[in-house]
Design a protein around this motif. Structure first.
Motif, short mmCIF file in Angstrom:
data_model
loop_
_atom_site.label_atom_id
_atom_site.label_comp_id
_atom_site.label_asym_id
_atom_site.label_seq_id
_atom_site.Cartn_x
_atom_site.Cartn_y
_atom_site.Cartn_z
N VAL A 133 1.13 -1.38 -0.02
CA VAL A 133 0.32 0.00 -0.03
C VAL A 133 0.28 1.06 -0.20
O VAL A 133 1.71 1.91 1.00
N ILE A 134 1.04 2.14 -1.14
CA ILE A 134 1.91 3.25 -1.53
C ILE A 134 1.15 4.62 -1.78
O ILE A 134 -0.33 3.96 -2.52
N LEU A 135 1.73 5.60 -0.24
CA LEU A 135 0.50 6.19 -0.81
C LEU A 135 0.96 7.55 -1.76
O LEU A 135 1.52 7.36 -2.46
N ARG A 136 -0.21 7.87 -1.97
CA ARG A 136 -0.41 9.00 -3.51
C ARG A 136 -1.00 10.42 -2.86
O ARG A 136 -1.73 10.13 -1.83
N GLU A 137 -0.31 11.40 -3.65
CA GLU A 137 -1.06 12.61 -4.00
C GLU A 137 -2.06 12.46 -3.47
O GLU A 137 -2.87 12.05 -4.68
N GLY A 138 -2.82 12.72 -2.60
CA GLY A 138 -4.76 13.98 -2.31
C GLY A 138 -5.11 11.62 -2.05
O GLY A 138 -6.43 12.32 -1.90
N ASP A 139 -4.68 11.20 -1.60
CA ASP A 139 -5.06 9.88 -0.61
C ASP A 139 -5.54 10.94 0.81
O ASP A 139 -4.86 11.51 1.46
N ILE A 140 -6.58 10.03 1.43
CA ILE A 140 -6.30 11.09 2.45
C ILE A 140 -6.44 9.52 3.36
O ILE A 140 -7.09 8.10 2.80
N LEU A 141 -6.41 9.41 4.87
CA LEU A 141 -6.00 7.97 5.83
C LEU A 141 -6.19 7.72 6.73
O LEU A 141 -5.73 9.68 7.38
#
Ligand code: MF3
Ligand code: CO
Ligand code: CO
Length: 291
Positions: free
Chosen positions: A125-133
């Protein structure tokens, strides 16, 4: 228990100087079984020593959540975040409570976009610009537990819809906390959260909720985030609980991953957000212990 006995709470004070008035006040109350109103059991009451213990655990828990804010950025995988939080908590002499809890395999929960809660940190699971977590961390230190979670926006910017969901969900948690008052019922919390969620066009997840916390990770009462006021357990001074609404942009239905047994997602794929604080019910309101 007699007036001159040591109080059941473990304070070492005489009963008449400690919880006698408290017990009498509860004894005088009428509990409406039709509203599932129930008395709080003694084991959910915390005394000063317990509160100090929870606050110490909370300092470390807050440090771990703050550290996450520095590390969340495009390209990082969620296992790396897990490992950093784990290292931080352990290096402060504490324990990440999620690790091995009911066989949960990692130290913290990381729930991205349409994942509602209990996301398992992973190299994949690699975070990308604009993801909310949501990052949900629980720390125990010397037998005391502090539980809190926050939302993070990868790269600091996202869509208007996602930003509004994150911000409104925080407001919903705060409304729930304002409703957590001594000598009122725990259902008031869910009534406040549900009302605000609906007013904003959102739905509330009801399969999961908040909980008593402090001397254990999870104990009574269950804290629903969408229910009727004046229902459930009576909130009393010394009770410690979490307010942690899970709010969906789409439908309220959720599905648990059949393979890992943990990851909870929105059924319709819509975005979900959650914030969590641990609070203490006091004589005249409440106090945030972990956030
Ligand atoms: N921290 C979560 C809560 O707010 C519980 C996570 S349980 C785990 O109650 F096993 F998934 F870690
Ligand atoms: Co939590
Ligand atoms: Co919790």
């Amino acid at each position: 228990m007699k007036r001159n006995d040591d109080c059941w709470c473990g304070s070492g004070k005489k009963y008449k100087k400690c919880h006698l008035d408290f017990d009498e006040r509860i004894a005088e109350m009428k509990f409406n079984v039709n509203k599932s109103q129930i008395r709080p059991p003694h084991h959910v009451i915390n005394i000063a020593k317990d509160i100090e213990g929870i606050k110490k655990a909370a300092v470390i828990n807050t440090g771990a959540l703050d550290l996450m804010a520095k590390l969340v950025k495009p390209g990082i995988d969620t296992l790396s975040l897990n490992d950093a939080a784990h290292e931080f908590i352990v290096s402060h002499g504490a324990h990440p409570s999620c690790l091995n809890y009911d066989n949960f395999p990692k130290s913290i929960c990381i729930s991205v976009n349409n994942v509602v809660c209990h996301g398992i940190p992973s190299k994949k699971v690699i975070l990308r610009e604009g993801d909310i977590l949501n990052i949900d961390i629980t720390t125990d230190l010397d037998g005391y537990f502090a539980d809190a979670s926050r939302m993070y926006i990868v790269g600091g910017r996202t869509t208007l819809e996602a930003k509004r969901l994150v911000d409104v969900t925080r407001e919903i948690m705060e409304a729930g906390i304002r409703a957590a008052q001594p000598w009122h019922f725990v259902g008031d919390i869910g009534a406040a959260c549900g009302k605000m969620a609906r007013a904003n066009g959102y739905t509330v997840v009801t399969e999961l909720g908040g909980h008593g916390v402090g001397k254990k990770f999870h104990l009574e009462p269950f804290v629903s985030h969408d229910c009727k006021e004046n229902t459930g357990m009576l909130m009393v001074p010394g009770m410690v609980l979490t307010v942690e609404p899970m709010i969906n942009a789409g439908k309220k239905q959720v599905v648990t991953d059949a393979y890992d047994g943990w990851t909870v997602r929105t059924e319709d794929g819509s975005l979900s957000a959650q914030w969590e604080k641990t609070i203490l019910i006091t004589e005249d309101g409440n106090q945030v212990l972990a956030s």
